[in-house]
Design a protein around this motif. Structure first.
Motif, PDB file in Angstrom:
ATOM      1  N   UNK A  62       1.652   8.023  -3.563  1.00 51.27           N
ATOM      2  CA  UNK A  62       1.203   9.343  -3.977  1.00 51.27           C
ATOM      3  C   UNK A  62       0.048   9.743  -3.074  1.00 51.27           C
ATOM      4  N   UNK A  63      -0.549  10.903  -3.347  1.00 52.67           N
ATOM      5  CA  UNK A  63      -1.612  11.407  -2.478  1.00 52.67           C
ATOM      6  C   UNK A  63      -2.773  10.427  -2.403  1.00 52.67           C
ATOM      7  N   UNK A  64      -3.232   9.953  -3.553  1.00 52.31           N
ATOM      8  CA  UNK A  64      -4.380   9.040  -3.557  1.00 52.31           C
ATOM      9  C   UNK A  64      -4.072   7.752  -2.802  1.00 52.31           C
ATOM     10  N   UNK A  65      -2.876   7.214  -3.003  1.00 52.97           N
ATOM     11  CA  UNK A  65      -2.497   5.981  -2.324  1.00 52.97           C
ATOM     12  C   UNK A  65      -2.443   6.189  -0.812  1.00 52.97           C
ATOM     13  N   UNK A  66      -1.877   7.324  -0.369  1.00 53.82           N
ATOM     14  CA  UNK A  66      -1.821   7.593   1.072  1.00 53.82           C
ATOM     15  C   UNK A  66      -3.217   7.742   1.645  1.00 53.82           C
ATOM     16  N   UNK A  67      -4.093   8.484   0.961  1.00 50.88           N
ATOM     17  CA  UNK A  67      -5.472   8.642   1.429  1.00 50.88           C
ATOM     18  C   UNK A  67      -6.163   7.283   1.530  1.00 50.88           C
ATOM     19  N   UNK A  68      -5.925   6.430   0.557  1.00 48.02           N
ATOM     20  CA  UNK A  68      -6.534   5.098   0.570  1.00 48.02           C
ATOM     21  C   UNK A  68      -6.052   4.295   1.762  1.00 48.02           C
ATOM     22  N   UNK A  69      -4.769   4.389   2.078  1.00 41.59           N
ATOM     23  CA  UNK A  69      -4.224   3.663   3.230  1.00 41.59           C
ATOM     24  C   UNK A  69      -4.815   4.186   4.543  1.00 41.59           C
ATOM     25  N   UNK A  70      -5.011   5.502   4.628  1.00 38.25           N
ATOM     26  CA  UNK A  70      -5.607   6.080   5.841  1.00 38.25           C
ATOM     27  C   UNK A  70      -7.005   5.515   6.059  1.00 38.25           C
ATOM     28  N   UNK A  71      -7.769   5.384   4.988  1.00 36.29           N
ATOM     29  CA  UNK A  71      -9.148   4.903   5.122  1.00 36.29           C
ATOM     30  C   UNK A  71      -9.216   3.395   5.329  1.00 36.29           C
ATOM     31  N   UNK A  72      -8.144   2.674   4.980  1.00 37.19           N
ATOM     32  CA  UNK A  72      -8.181   1.216   5.005  1.00 37.19           C
ATOM     33  C   UNK A  72      -8.044   0.626   6.403  1.00 37.19           C
ATOM     34  N   UNK A  73      -7.328   1.287   7.292  1.00 34.98           N
ATOM     35  CA  UNK A  73      -7.127   0.730   8.623  1.00 34.98           C
ATOM     36  C   UNK A  73      -6.096   1.489   9.410  1.00 34.98           C
ATOM     37  N   UNK A  74      -5.882   1.105  10.670  1.00 35.77           N
ATOM     38  CA  UNK A  74      -4.936   1.830  11.533  1.00 35.77           C
ATOM     39  C   UNK A  74      -3.509   1.683  11.050  1.00 35.77           C
ATOM     40  N   UNK A  75      -2.617   2.597  11.447  1.00 39.11           N
ATOM     41  CA  UNK A  75      -1.204   2.504  11.057  1.00 39.11           C
ATOM     42  C   UNK A  75      -0.485   1.433  11.863  1.00 39.11           C
TER      43      UNK A  75
END
Length: 363
Positions: free
Chosen positions: A229-242
């Motif tokens: 969901x939106x929150x999960x995607x935002x969290x992944x963006x802040x966690x590290x590179x793709x």
């Protein structure tokens, strides 16, 4: 008389409805996370346009840059015809894009041939640079917002989340797409979800990141981040590179992958300083004579690529050996099917590197 529309009804306006005493709804063109788009008849100009109503809770004072939006013009910008408010919500009116978007051209998990993807993002960077020169940020750069014209050029559009930079070069959070959002903007968005105050997080650097993320998406055929969901995607963006493009797109020249990686650096100061420098880094890159592209996999194959050089066409396909952890790589001339080299093998982890070696050898 001002047209008042209940917020909940904005995404279900019937044909014939008049918005802002001027725009008559013809049909719906679609709905996204930020708003709903209609084909409308402009009664003032007697022409069809695309009108997007922002369904976010962005305050109306953010729309003070509307006059700047309507003055924007440039070869790679979808022309803005009007920007206004309806029932306190902003809307933007643009030309109707008759030829779809770069997103429409992309095959999921396959992507777009590198040269075409790079060319389209160069166009987008030139449109973004024009906006930056006018003191505006786009704030929602992604393949769906790169509209194609009859010449095959990409025009940067959907400026509904654009915002004006302050004297320090920053702008408030107006929304955006988490999958292509820079880490600093994603972090601010997460804080904003808690109701806590945040500093203005958007800048030229965040737009540059989104340009790089858009190219990543076009090359790989998948977004850099894709949460539940939106929150999960935002969290992944802040966690590290793709995931690394070197493993996802072994057919893409290293120089292009390096440009994407730099533009998507975690720290804004490590990215290209502006859209023009990003554009230059892409435009100066040279390509091998054989043009490689990923293809939909044949039955029984897991990875397939085609390389074209003059009248020579090679096909490279990788498949899993029965009962083995190794993969077989076949390189064949097309259309004859004659082997160009003996069958090669690699483990799944080794496959991207082995494919890159084959592509280099046959360039």
């Amino acid at each position: 008389m001002v047209t008042l529309i209940p917020l909940i009804a904005f995404d279900a306006l019937p044909a014939g409805f008049i918005i802002g005493n001027r725009y008559e709804v013809i049909s719906s063109l679609g709905k996204g996370g930020q708003g709903v788009v209609y084909a409308v008849l402009d009664h003032h100009l007697q022409e069809e346009s695309a009108l997007k109503i922002l369904l976010s809770s962005a305050p109306s004072e953010v729309w003070r840059e509307a006059s700047l939006l309507t003055r924007l013009s440039g070869k790679f910008l979808l022309p803005v015809r009007n920007a206004d408010l309806a029932s306190g919500l902003p809307f933007v009116v643009t030309e109707i894009a008759q030829h779809g978007t770069t997103f429409d051209e992309m095959i999921p998990n396959i992507g777009i041939p590198p040269e075409r993807a790079v060319q389209w993002v160069i166009h987008a960077s030139r449109g973004a640079s024009r906006m930056h020169d006018q003191g505006l940020l786009h704030n929602d750069l992604k393949p769906e917002n790169l509209f194609l014209n009859s010449n095959g050029d990409a025009l940067l559009g959907d400026l509904g989340l654009a915002s004006e930079m302050n004297s320090s070069g920053f702008a408030p959070l107006t929304g955006g797409t988490p999958a292509t959002m820079s880490p600093e903007v994603a972090a601010a968005a997460l804080v904003a979800m808690t109701g806590a105050p945040i500093a203005d997080p958007c800048s030229v650097a965040s737009d540059v990141y989104s340009l790089g993320a858009s190219l990543y998406w076009l090359l790989a055929g998948r977004a850099p981040y894709n949460g539940n969901d939106v929150r999960d995607t935002l969290t992944r963006v802040t966690a590290g590179p793709p995931a690394s493009l070197s493993s996802l797109t072994p057919h893409v020249p290293r120089g292009i992958r390096d440009v994407v990686e730099k533009s998507m650096s975690r720290l804004p100061s490590d990215r290209y300083p502006n859209a023009g420098d990003f554009d230059y880094a892409l435009a100066k890159h040279s390509y091998p004579k054989r043009k490689w592209s990923r293809q939909p996999s044949h039955p029984g194959h897991e990875e397939c690529f085609v390389g074209v050089k003059s009248k020579s066409t090679l096909e490279v396909c990788a498949s899993t050996q029965n009962g083995s952890s190794h993969m077989t790589i076949a390189v064949t001339h097309q259309p004859s099917g004659r082997n160009a080299i003996p069958l090669a093998t690699a483990t799944r982890a080794q496959l991207p590197q082995r494919l890159r070696s084959i592509f280099r050898n046959f360039n």
